[in-house]
Design a protein around this motif. Structure first.
Motif, PDB file in Angstrom:
ATOM      1  N   SER A   1       0.692  -1.298   0.001  1.00 41.86           N
ATOM      2  CA  SER A   1      -0.088   0.059   0.025  1.00 41.86           C
ATOM      3  C   SER A   1       0.943   1.286  -0.199  1.00 41.86           C
ATOM      4  O   SER A   1       0.598   2.254  -0.706  1.00 41.86           O
ATOM      5  CB  SER A   1      -0.959   0.199   1.213  1.00 41.86           C
ATOM      6  OG  SER A   1      -0.281  -0.086   2.431  1.00 41.86           O
TER       7      SER A   1
ATOM      8  N   ASN B   1       2.184   1.659  -3.597  1.00 39.00           N
ATOM      9  CA  ASN B   1       0.843   2.093  -4.415  1.00 39.00           C
ATOM     10  C   ASN B   1       0.821   3.695  -4.166  1.00 39.00           C
ATOM     11  O   ASN B   1       0.741   4.347  -5.356  1.00 39.00           O
ATOM     12  CB  ASN B   1      -0.321   1.510  -3.843  1.00 39.00           C
ATOM     13  CG  ASN B   1      -0.457   0.036  -4.094  1.00 39.00           C
ATOM     14  OD1 ASN B   1      -1.344  -0.693  -3.488  1.00 39.00           O
ATOM     15  ND2 ASN B   1      -0.016  -0.310  -5.365  1.00 39.00           N
TER      16      ASN B   1
ATOM     17  N   TYR C   1       3.730   5.030  -6.009  1.00 34.69           N
ATOM     18  CA  TYR C   1       3.611   4.932  -7.761  1.00 34.69           C
ATOM     19  C   TYR C   1       2.447   6.264  -8.093  1.00 34.69           C
ATOM     20  O   TYR C   1       2.633   6.673  -9.087  1.00 34.69           O
ATOM     21  CB  TYR C   1       3.216   3.508  -8.011  1.00 34.69           C
ATOM     22  CG  TYR C   1       2.806   3.381  -9.521  1.00 34.69           C
ATOM     23  CD1 TYR C   1       4.021   2.691 -10.242  1.00 34.69           C
ATOM     24  CD2 TYR C   1       1.633   3.645 -10.044  1.00 34.69           C
ATOM     25  CE1 TYR C   1       3.701   2.639 -11.537  1.00 34.69           C
ATOM     26  CE2 TYR C   1       1.322   3.397 -11.309  1.00 34.69           C
ATOM     27  CZ  TYR C   1       2.555   2.811 -12.040  1.00 34.69           C
ATOM     28  OH  TYR C   1       2.269   2.846 -13.608  1.00 34.69           O
TER      29      TYR C   1
ATOM     30  N   SER D   1      -5.802  -0.138  -1.329  1.00 33.88           N
ATOM     31  CA  SER D   1      -5.164  -1.295  -1.605  1.00 33.88           C
ATOM     32  C   SER D   1      -5.695  -2.707  -1.185  1.00 33.88           C
ATOM     33  O   SER D   1      -5.760  -3.730  -1.755  1.00 33.88           O
ATOM     34  CB  SER D   1      -3.650  -1.333  -0.961  1.00 33.88           C
ATOM     35  OG  SER D   1      -2.905  -0.122  -1.616  1.00 33.88           O
TER      36      SER D   1
ATOM     37  N   ASN E   1       2.636  -3.313 -14.535  1.00 30.07           N
ATOM     38  CA  ASN E   1       2.115  -2.334 -13.538  1.00 30.07           C
ATOM     39  C   ASN E   1       0.641  -2.431 -13.511  1.00 30.07           C
ATOM     40  O   ASN E   1       0.143  -1.314 -13.032  1.00 30.07           O
ATOM     41  CB  ASN E   1       2.791  -1.024 -13.774  1.00 30.07           C
ATOM     42  CG  ASN E   1       4.357  -1.047 -13.606  1.00 30.07           C
ATOM     43  OD1 ASN E   1       4.899  -1.510 -12.774  1.00 30.07           O
ATOM     44  ND2 ASN E   1       4.879  -0.415 -14.484  1.00 30.07           N
TER      45      ASN E   1
ATOM     46  N   ASP F   1      -0.728  -1.373  -9.853  1.00 29.13           N
ATOM     47  CA  ASP F   1      -0.600  -0.160  -9.327  1.00 29.13           C
ATOM     48  C   ASP F   1      -1.454   0.804 -10.065  1.00 29.13           C
ATOM     49  O   ASP F   1      -1.792   1.716  -9.550  1.00 29.13           O
ATOM     50  CB  ASP F   1       0.970   0.065  -9.606  1.00 29.13           C
ATOM     51  CG  ASP F   1       1.782  -0.797  -8.825  1.00 29.13           C
ATOM     52  OD1 ASP F   1       1.948  -0.280  -7.546  1.00 29.13           O
ATOM     53  OD2 ASP F   1       2.196  -1.659  -9.341  1.00 29.13           O
TER      54      ASP F   1
ATOM     55  N   TYR G   1      -4.989   0.646  -8.956  1.00 28.22           N
ATOM     56  CA  TYR G   1      -4.929   1.455  -7.511  1.00 28.22           C
ATOM     57  C   TYR G   1      -5.187   2.933  -7.790  1.00 28.22           C
ATOM     58  O   TYR G   1      -6.079   3.562  -7.211  1.00 28.22           O
ATOM     59  CB  TYR G   1      -3.793   1.113  -6.931  1.00 28.22           C
ATOM     60  CG  TYR G   1      -3.382   2.188  -5.662  1.00 28.22           C
ATOM     61  CD1 TYR G   1      -4.156   1.609  -4.455  1.00 28.22           C
ATOM     62  CD2 TYR G   1      -2.894   3.313  -5.785  1.00 28.22           C
ATOM     63  CE1 TYR G   1      -4.007   2.457  -3.322  1.00 28.22           C
ATOM     64  CE2 TYR G   1      -2.792   4.065  -4.628  1.00 28.22           C
ATOM     65  CZ  TYR G   1      -3.307   3.424  -3.355  1.00 28.22           C
ATOM     66  OH  TYR G   1      -3.098   4.458  -2.256  1.00 28.22           O
ATOM     67  N   CYS G   2      -4.705   3.494  -8.822  1.00 25.97           N
ATOM     68  CA  CYS G   2      -4.585   5.014  -9.073  1.00 25.97           C
ATOM     69  C   CYS G   2      -6.168   5.465  -9.478  1.00 25.97           C
ATOM     70  O   CYS G   2      -6.700   6.285  -9.088  1.00 25.97           O
ATOM     71  CB  CYS G   2      -3.505   5.630 -10.024  1.00 25.97           C
ATOM     72  SG  CYS G   2      -1.702   5.291  -9.347  1.00 25.97           S
TER      73      CYS G   2
END
Length: 309
Positions: free
Chosen positions: A176, A179, A182, A217, A248, A251, A254-255
């Motif tokens: 997390s 993340n 990133y 996350s 990726n 990640d 996640y965004c």
């Protein structure tokens, strides 16, 4: 007339019913003829041995019928037990069942293995690399502000609940933190807007940015079924396809989820106590978008465009 029976047949042409009478004579023996043919020789002598043989045959038939019925009942019960077993047992007994098999390419297996290894790492405040990662996140979030000690009130400005960020990683682990880094590195504009709550009418009691990131996350790990040996949820299986195209993918997803969470927060005019409800709405939306047929990369998700607004 004594030896025969007389019957009178009336012809309807006679007005009084009596003229032109005809007398038909039938022999008395004719009435003794059977209507359905001969009954056979009634003089046949009764034999008790035939009845005994018939009883024996009947008992044998009943015995075999009972055995056959019992066998059928046992077989039906056995089949019912199989059908009520778990899917894994059912799959072993019936290897040609309709259960779909997931076949990964060597590239998918490698990337999934690397991601799973990342998920197994807990945050450890005593490890130097984890401390350095926290400092890196601070520099990305507040580039013009000096990095505070690892235990400081200043960390609350980023959205940690206490003075020690290491106590807030219980659910998400070290991934997390990766993340968040990133997000800040690859989508800095969106990161800063969410960190400083620059968009929309905000609630008096806002969600804490960093802690919200940890929860996102954890939500993604559950949604994608990444803690199992092999993802089985629809979203998890679809994610494996995205992972084949982009190492990726997790990640980036996640965004997207973080940006979508803030949009849902504003749409619902939510406050701190409604955070879990907002997070559930985010998960539902992501599952719907991952189910779209034309999605082969994370950038194909409709919500991905919000990262550049």
């Amino acid at each position: 007339m004594s030896s025969s029976t007389l019957r009178r047949r009336l012809y309807h042409g006679d007005v009084d019913g009596r003229r032109n009478e005809q007398m038909d004579t039938f022999g008395s023996d004719g009435l003794d003829e059977p209507l359905l043919g001969s009954y056979g020789d009634r003089s046949k002598v009764y034999d008790s041995r035939e009845e005994e043989d018939w009883d024996i045959r009947k008992k044998e038939e009943q015995h075999w019928t009972f055995l056959f019925s019992t066998l059928i009942a046992q077989w039906a019960q056995w089949l019912a037990n199989i059908l009520t077993e778990s899917s894994s047992v059912f799959g072993r007994l019936l290897p040609f069942s309709t259960q779909s098999q997931i076949y990964l390419s060597p590239l998918q297996e490698e990337r999934l293995s690397i991601l799973k290894e990342r998920l197994q790492v807990p945050f450890d405040g005593s490890r130097v690399e984890h401390q350095d990662a926290l400092r890196q996140l601070w520099r990305l979030a507040f580039p013009d502000t000096a990095i505070p000690p690892l235990k400081s009130e200043s960390w609350k400005d980023m959205g940690w609940q206490g003075t020690d960020p290491s106590t807030d990683f219980r659910g998400g682990g070290y991934v997390s933190l990766e993340n968040l880094i990133y997000f800040a590195q690859n989508y800095p504009d969106s990161f800063q807007k969410l960190l400083h709550k620059q968009e929309g009418v905000r609630a008096e009691w806002e969600y804490p940015f960093a802690v919200a990131g940890v929860n996102i996350s954890f939500m993604l790990i559950q949604m994608l079924d990444l803690q199992s040996s092999m993802p089985s949820s629809q979203a998890g299986i679809r994610f494996l396809e995205l992972l084949a195209e982009d190492e990726n993918a997790f990640d980036k997803l996640y965004c997207v989820a973080f940006r979508l969470m803030d949009a849902q927060w504003l749409l619902k005019r939510a406050s701190y106590m409604e955070f879990n409800e907002v997070l559930k709405a985010v998960r539902t939306q992501l599952e719907r978008e991952l189910a779209l047929e034309d999605v082969t990369h994370v950038r194909d998700l409709p919500s991905y465009t919000m990262l550049y607004r």
